[in-house]
Design an enzyme around this catalytic site. Sequence first.
Site, mmCIF file in Angstrom:
data_model
loop_
_atom_site.group_PDB
_atom_site.id
_atom_site.type_symbol
_atom_site.label_atom_id
_atom_site.label_comp_id
_atom_site.label_asym_id
_atom_site.label_seq_id
_atom_site.Cartn_x
_atom_site.Cartn_y
_atom_site.Cartn_z
ATOM 1 N N HIS A 89 42.454 11.700 57.627
ATOM 2 C CA HIS A 89 41.846 11.577 58.949
ATOM 3 C C HIS A 89 40.571 12.397 59.046
ATOM 4 C CE1 HIS A 89 45.410 9.398 60.262
ATOM 5 N NE2 HIS A 89 46.061 10.246 59.484
ATOM 6 N N GLU B 90 34.874 28.560 38.953
ATOM 7 C CA GLU B 90 34.452 29.820 38.335
ATOM 8 C C GLU B 90 34.591 29.716 36.816
ATOM 9 O OE1 GLU B 90 34.780 33.784 40.531
ATOM 10 O OE2 GLU B 90 36.316 34.026 39.006
ATOM 11 N N LYS C 84 41.319 43.804 40.254
ATOM 12 C CA LYS C 84 41.294 44.018 38.801
ATOM 13 C C LYS C 84 40.349 45.170 38.452
ATOM 14 C CE LYS C 84 40.008 41.879 34.470
ATOM 15 N NZ LYS C 84 39.713 40.698 33.691
ATOM 16 N N GLU D 273 34.146 44.194 48.946
ATOM 17 C CA GLU D 273 34.949 43.723 50.074
ATOM 18 C C GLU D 273 36.328 44.393 50.086
ATOM 19 O OE1 GLU D 273 33.306 41.909 47.891
ATOM 20 O OE2 GLU D 273 32.649 39.973 48.702
ATOM 21 N N LYS E 152 26.244 39.790 44.064
ATOM 22 C CA LYS E 152 26.870 41.087 44.364
ATOM 23 C C LYS E 152 25.831 42.196 44.292
ATOM 24 C CE LYS E 152 31.413 40.222 42.247
ATOM 25 N NZ LYS E 152 32.324 40.661 41.208
ATOM 26 N N GLY F 153 40.683 37.486 36.359
ATOM 27 C CA GLY F 153 41.025 37.581 37.782
ATOM 28 C C GLY F 153 41.721 36.334 38.304
ATOM 29 N N ARG F 154 41.200 35.148 37.925
ATOM 30 C CA ARG F 154 41.766 33.909 38.466
ATOM 31 C C ARG F 154 43.086 33.517 37.805
ATOM 32 N NH1 ARG F 154 36.861 33.682 36.245
ATOM 33 N NH2 ARG F 154 36.426 32.368 34.445
HETATM 34 O O1 F6P Z 1 33.292 37.839 42.291
HETATM 35 C C1 F6P Z 1 34.153 37.162 41.470
HETATM 36 C C2 F6P Z 1 35.302 38.006 41.054
HETATM 37 O O2 F6P Z 1 34.903 38.879 40.065
HETATM 38 C C3 F6P Z 1 36.447 37.142 40.598
HETATM 39 O O3 F6P Z 1 36.341 36.747 39.301
HETATM 40 C C4 F6P Z 1 37.611 37.997 40.904
HETATM 41 O O4 F6P Z 1 38.779 37.245 40.970
HETATM 42 C C5 F6P Z 1 37.207 38.585 42.222
HETATM 43 O O5 F6P Z 1 35.818 38.761 42.120
HETATM 44 C C6 F6P Z 1 37.864 39.866 42.607
HETATM 45 O O6 F6P Z 1 37.666 40.862 41.649
HETATM 46 P P1 F6P Z 1 38.593 42.135 41.599
HETATM 47 O O7 F6P Z 1 39.986 41.689 41.371
HETATM 48 O O8 F6P Z 1 38.058 42.941 40.475
HETATM 49 O O9 F6P Z 1 38.465 42.852 42.919
#
Ligand code: F6P
Length: 562
Positions: free
Chosen positions: A396, A365, A219, A225, A524, A279-280
């Site tokens: 289990h 979240e 987003k 990452e 972060k 994002g979610r």
């Molecule tokens: O660190 C949390 C977050 O901001 C989430 O809310 C989001 O889904 C995820 O990181 C990834 O963010 P992006 O889509 O901006 O890479």
Amino acid sequence: MSMTHTEIAPFADRQAGFSHLRALADRMDGRRITPLFAADPARAARFTARFDDLSLDVSKSSIDDVALQALFGLAATAGLDDFRRRLFAGEPVNTTEHRAAMHMALRAPEDSGLQAILPHGSDDAAAMAGDERARMRRFVVAVHDRHIRGFTGQVFTDVLSIGIGGSDLGPRVATEALTIGRSDAKLTPHFLSNVDGHAFLEATRGLDPARTLVLVASKTFTTQETAMNAAAARAWIVAALGEQAVASHFVALSTNVKAVAAFGINPDRVFAFQDWVGGRYSLWSPVGLVIPLAVGWEKFQQMLDGAWSMDCHFRDAPWQQNLPVLLGLTGIWHTNALGCATQCILAYDERLRRLPAHLQQLEMESNGKHVMLSGAPTGWDTGPILFGEPGTNAQHSFMQLVHQGTRTVPVDFILAANADHDRPDAHRALAANAFAQAEALMHGRSEATIRADMAARGIAAPEIDAIAPHRVAPGERPSNTIMFTRLDPFSLGRLIALYEHKVAVQGCLWGIDSFDQWGVELGKQLASGILPELTPDAAKDHRHDASTNALIERFLSLRGES
Ligand code: F6P
């Protein structure tokens, strides 16, 4: 769902409502479930709500008519109806980010008129989403029809979706749900989220770069990452096919079109969405592009249709019949009246094995917050710790604690009545286990029954005395059961949207902002501060606490770099 009394009386304020709920739970038998069934033969039917073939049975909880009425009273106190109206009107319900939460527009018909109100003006959200969906569709169809191919002219056989959090979990759970156990995937999906280099090795193992389409889903397009994994994937493509291949093999899915351009992805390979999609909630947006690439456009559209059907149900149905409202209120009862700290999700469906991971982000979240919209502390508990595994596997592993531990863990059982394989015996066994777990949680097993049973088997009295207490299952442990005809794209979309709206209902009652996520920011920031210190030639004057400084030094030393 039908109540004996239907009058809804709001409380003076939320605090009064939560106190009242606790008092109800503290009544004699206020936490017990079995007496409610004994007192009301119609309880199973009265405490089950239906929306088409989807049923939600909350009867195996200690909620009685009085408690349900109090929960409705709390919902009235919190202004749930007005919240629903403002959500669907595209008002900035995400107050700390001044944004609407208009993910419903991603699955609504494009002429539905759903708007997202912006600080200045508004977006015709459904129309914008519809335009981008049409672009996505053309792209997906062209890939499937082999008009769009890799740099060397080979057809795409694999798609690697790079993203993390909401840019990974939703697309992953949906893709897996629609591909596990089937051999008709159009492109084989692969996912890469963790910055761990092993994850990259695993995701690309056996993949042919010439036949792999790479999606970078982010987003913000600033997530460390995803940026590092996208750079690694770029290098992987360039090493195999040359710099010029990047344009043919990379697609970006983001709201940050400028940052995408800087990465070097062609504008015609960028699918955009807007800030009013959290994002979610982004699996329905271009972030979910891997889904139609894997399963075909038609199924993706059916998934959107299923979610939209739940949107309409949530928007229009009265509380007594409204599944997200009832699921949300049941959770409020467990969290705030009974004091449960957790929520377990057991989907009796291997295809939904990643659902708990997606719901973890969605719920934790969204509702893992300690202050209200005003900034004042809530004064009551908010989102529970969510965990889960597919049934029967969970039975289990951790279900021992759920049956006999010292804590009450509410469970959601999720089950489709029909399977998509040719082993009906296996599916009946799966269902039998789901129902048995719920039954065992509720009834438990008394010491008297166990003693009688052991005695009937001729076991000696001293052995009975020693063992019987260990075999007692206290029972009176709550669960919901969610059931539907079949897991297909439509019912999958409906199920995920059910949980999205349940989370919104709970956030409204708790008085918090369910749509921001400030808590993840600090980690972060600190990580990007520490990163430069983890190199052999970095200065040694670490400015952290003594423990963190020592860990950095120890890490470098174990690597032979201090
Ligand atoms: O660190 C949390 C977050 O901001 C989430 O809310 C989001 O889904 C995820 O990181 C990834 O963010 P992006 O889509 O901006 O890479």
